[in-house]
Each structure stands twice: as C-alpha cells, then as structure tokens.
Design a protein around this motif. Structure first.
Motif, PDB file in Angstrom:
ATOM      1  N   THR A   1      -2.104  -3.434  -1.750  1.00  0.00           N
ATOM      2  CA  THR A   1      -2.615  -2.064  -1.644  1.00  0.00           C
ATOM      3  C   THR A   1      -1.541  -1.000  -1.822  1.00  0.00           C
ATOM      4  OG1 THR A   1      -2.279  -2.036   0.747  1.00  0.00           O
ATOM      5  CG2 THR A   1      -4.453  -2.762  -0.050  1.00  0.00           C
TER       6      THR A   1
ATOM      7  N   HIS B   1       0.268  -0.078   0.667  1.00  0.00           N
ATOM      8  CA  HIS B   1       0.493   0.515   1.985  1.00  0.00           C
ATOM      9  C   HIS B   1       1.903   0.171   2.450  1.00  0.00           C
ATOM     10  CE1 HIS B   1      -4.078   0.428   2.564  1.00  0.00           C
ATOM     11  NE2 HIS B   1      -3.715   1.684   2.452  1.00  0.00           N
ATOM     12  N   ARG B   2       2.523   1.113   3.118  1.00  0.00           N
ATOM     13  CA  ARG B   2       3.931   0.915   3.511  1.00  0.00           C
ATOM     14  C   ARG B   2       4.140   0.721   5.008  1.00  0.00           C
ATOM     15  NH1 ARG B   2       6.650   5.261  -0.616  1.00  0.00           N
ATOM     16  NH2 ARG B   2       6.297   4.007  -2.469  1.00  0.00           N
ATOM     17  N   SER B   3       3.062   0.726   5.768  1.00  0.00           N
ATOM     18  CA  SER B   3       3.229   0.547   7.218  1.00  0.00           C
ATOM     19  C   SER B   3       1.977  -0.055   7.823  1.00  0.00           C
ATOM     20  CB  SER B   3       3.518   1.902   7.897  1.00  0.00           C
ATOM     21  OG  SER B   3       2.354   2.712   7.847  1.00  0.00           O
TER      22      SER B   3
ATOM     23  N   ARG C   1      -7.127   1.737  -5.115  1.00  0.00           N
ATOM     24  CA  ARG C   1      -7.696   3.044  -4.801  1.00  0.00           C
ATOM     25  C   ARG C   1      -8.835   3.258  -5.783  1.00  0.00           C
ATOM     26  NH1 ARG C   1      -2.236   3.341  -4.304  1.00  0.00           N
ATOM     27  NH2 ARG C   1      -1.489   3.990  -2.270  1.00  0.00           N
TER      28      ARG C   1
ATOM     29  N   GLU D   1      -0.307  -8.759   7.114  1.00  0.00           N
ATOM     30  CA  GLU D   1      -0.133  -7.376   6.681  1.00  0.00           C
ATOM     31  C   GLU D   1       0.765  -7.262   5.459  1.00  0.00           C
ATOM     32  OE1 GLU D   1       0.952  -4.587   9.697  1.00  0.00           O
ATOM     33  OE2 GLU D   1      -0.893  -4.921  10.843  1.00  0.00           O
TER      34      GLU D   1
ATOM     35  N   ALA E   1      -0.255  -5.333   2.184  1.00  0.00           N
ATOM     36  CA  ALA E   1       0.599  -4.238   1.704  1.00  0.00           C
ATOM     37  C   ALA E   1       1.024  -4.452   0.254  1.00  0.00           C
ATOM     38  CB  ALA E   1       1.827  -4.091   2.601  1.00  0.00           C
TER      39      ALA E   1
ATOM     40  N   GLN F   1       0.488   1.175  10.282  1.00  0.00           N
ATOM     41  CA  GLN F   1      -0.386   2.324  10.547  1.00  0.00           C
ATOM     42  C   GLN F   1      -1.290   2.614   9.359  1.00  0.00           C
ATOM     43  OE1 GLN F   1       1.983   5.695  11.620  1.00  0.00           O
ATOM     44  NE2 GLN F   1       0.807   6.088  13.465  1.00  0.00           N
ATOM     45  N   MET F   2      -0.709   2.567   8.168  1.00  0.00           N
ATOM     46  CA  MET F   2      -1.511   2.814   6.975  1.00  0.00           C
ATOM     47  C   MET F   2      -2.558   1.726   6.790  1.00  0.00           C
ATOM     48  SD  MET F   2       1.360   4.120   4.259  1.00  0.00           S
ATOM     49  CE  MET F   2       0.223   4.459   2.938  1.00  0.00           C
ATOM     50  N   ILE F   3      -2.189   0.483   7.044  1.00  0.00           N
ATOM     51  CA  ILE F   3      -3.128  -0.628   6.900  1.00  0.00           C
ATOM     52  C   ILE F   3      -4.257  -0.502   7.912  1.00  0.00           C
ATOM     53  CG2 ILE F   3      -3.375  -3.133   7.199  1.00  0.00           C
ATOM     54  CD1 ILE F   3      -0.581  -3.368   5.881  1.00  0.00           C
TER      55      ILE F   3
ATOM     56  N   THR G   1       1.802   6.118  -5.045  1.00  0.00           N
ATOM     57  CA  THR G   1       3.080   5.919  -4.362  1.00  0.00           C
ATOM     58  C   THR G   1       4.221   5.591  -5.326  1.00  0.00           C
ATOM     59  OG1 THR G   1       2.532   3.592  -4.016  1.00  0.00           O
ATOM     60  CG2 THR G   1       1.997   5.136  -2.224  1.00  0.00           C
TER      61      THR G   1
END
Length: 170
Positions: A161, A163-165, A33, A154, A158, A167-169, A60
């Motif tokens: 990054t 990211h947990r899903s 980020r 993915e 993940a 969708q987030m990716i 997170t």
C-alpha cells in the motif's frame, strides 16, 4: 470494508457493468489507491506473464511492485483478451477516468453496485456516529483489513500500500 462474500456477489452481479465490477473488485484485492493508482493504471504497469503490478508514480513517490492476487491476475488476463487493441499506455480501467468518477460519484456508483448485487448491510449505506457510509476509497481499507485478518503482517501490507507507519495502516 466489504466482506469476501460481498465482493463475490458484486463480482458476479451482471446488473452491474463489467467495467465497474472489474475496477471495484480489483481495487479491493490489490489495495491501490482506488481513484488515483487504480484509475490511472496502464497496461504497461501490469506484467500479465509474471502476474505483477508496478506503480512508479504515486502519492508518496515510493515506487512499488508486487505479485497480484491470483484471482486478480486471471481476471486481468481475461480483461486484456477482451481488449486486444489496448496498447501499453492505455488505461486498464478506462471508464474509471470518465465523468462518472468525478467528485463523490465513485462512492455513489460503488454503493449502487453493491445494492444491485443484493448486499444490504446497513453500515455500507448509512453514516453512523463514528463511521461514514462506504466510499470507493474504502476498498483500500477492505484490502488492509482482510490482509491483516488473514495473517499478513504490517510490513507486507505496507509494501503493497505504501503506508509508512502502523498508524497509517490502522
């Protein structure tokens, strides 16, 4: 996102302060980020011997450690050599915490750097019906887009990054 050839132009553009080039290009290559993890990165978070970065505190609360991109690893080794007095708790990118990185200024600073590098792709500089012009945070999207485009799955993205899903990716 920016393309690899655009990142190369940005990295090599001496019209852009080296501090900005380091911050923006490392952000694009590592997927952190930009304005929280990248801007608060301390030297103790980077293991230059092993070529890893460890982020313990983040949005997170999911600690992550990964091997740096080889280009980022080498750039950070040289960057550290240029800052021999920097201690473990000093910021890797100290100018990223300054007044120039408050509010929307990082986006303006990135777009200005891209223009200085001779990058003219309109979608980076103009809002569209379904897209915004380039923001500093979009360097994270650059990382994800290029990683997936280069065959990383993915789960790998993940891990880097946080990211947990899917969708987030996406």
């Amino acid at each position: 996102f920016i393309y690899p050839d655009e990142e190369a132009k940005l990295a090599g553009c001496t019209k852009v302060p080296l501090e900005d080039r380091m911050f923006f290009c490392c952000s694009a290559r590592e997927g952190w980020r930009t304005l929280t993890e990248g801007a608060s990165l301390q030297w103790r978070d980077v293991n230059l011997e092993l070529g890893t970065v460890s982020l313990d505190e983040n949005k997170t609360d999911d600690a992550r450690t990964w091997r740096l991109d080889p280009g980022t690893h080498r750039a950070l080794q040289v960057w550290k050599e240029m800052h021999p007095d920097a201690g473990p708790t000093d910021l890797v990118f100290p100018t990223a915490q300054g007044p120039a990185y408050k509010h929307d200024q990082p986006a303006e600073r990135l777009r200005s750097a891209l223009k200085a590098a001779g990058i003219t792709r309109p979608e980076l500089f103009e809002d569209g019906v379904n897209r915004r012009k380039m923001r500093a945070y979009d360097l994270r999207g650059t990382f994800v887009t290029l990683a997936l485009g280069c065959g990383r799955n993915e789960a790998w993205v993940a891990d880097r990054t946080g990211h947990r899903s899917s969708q987030m990716i996406a």
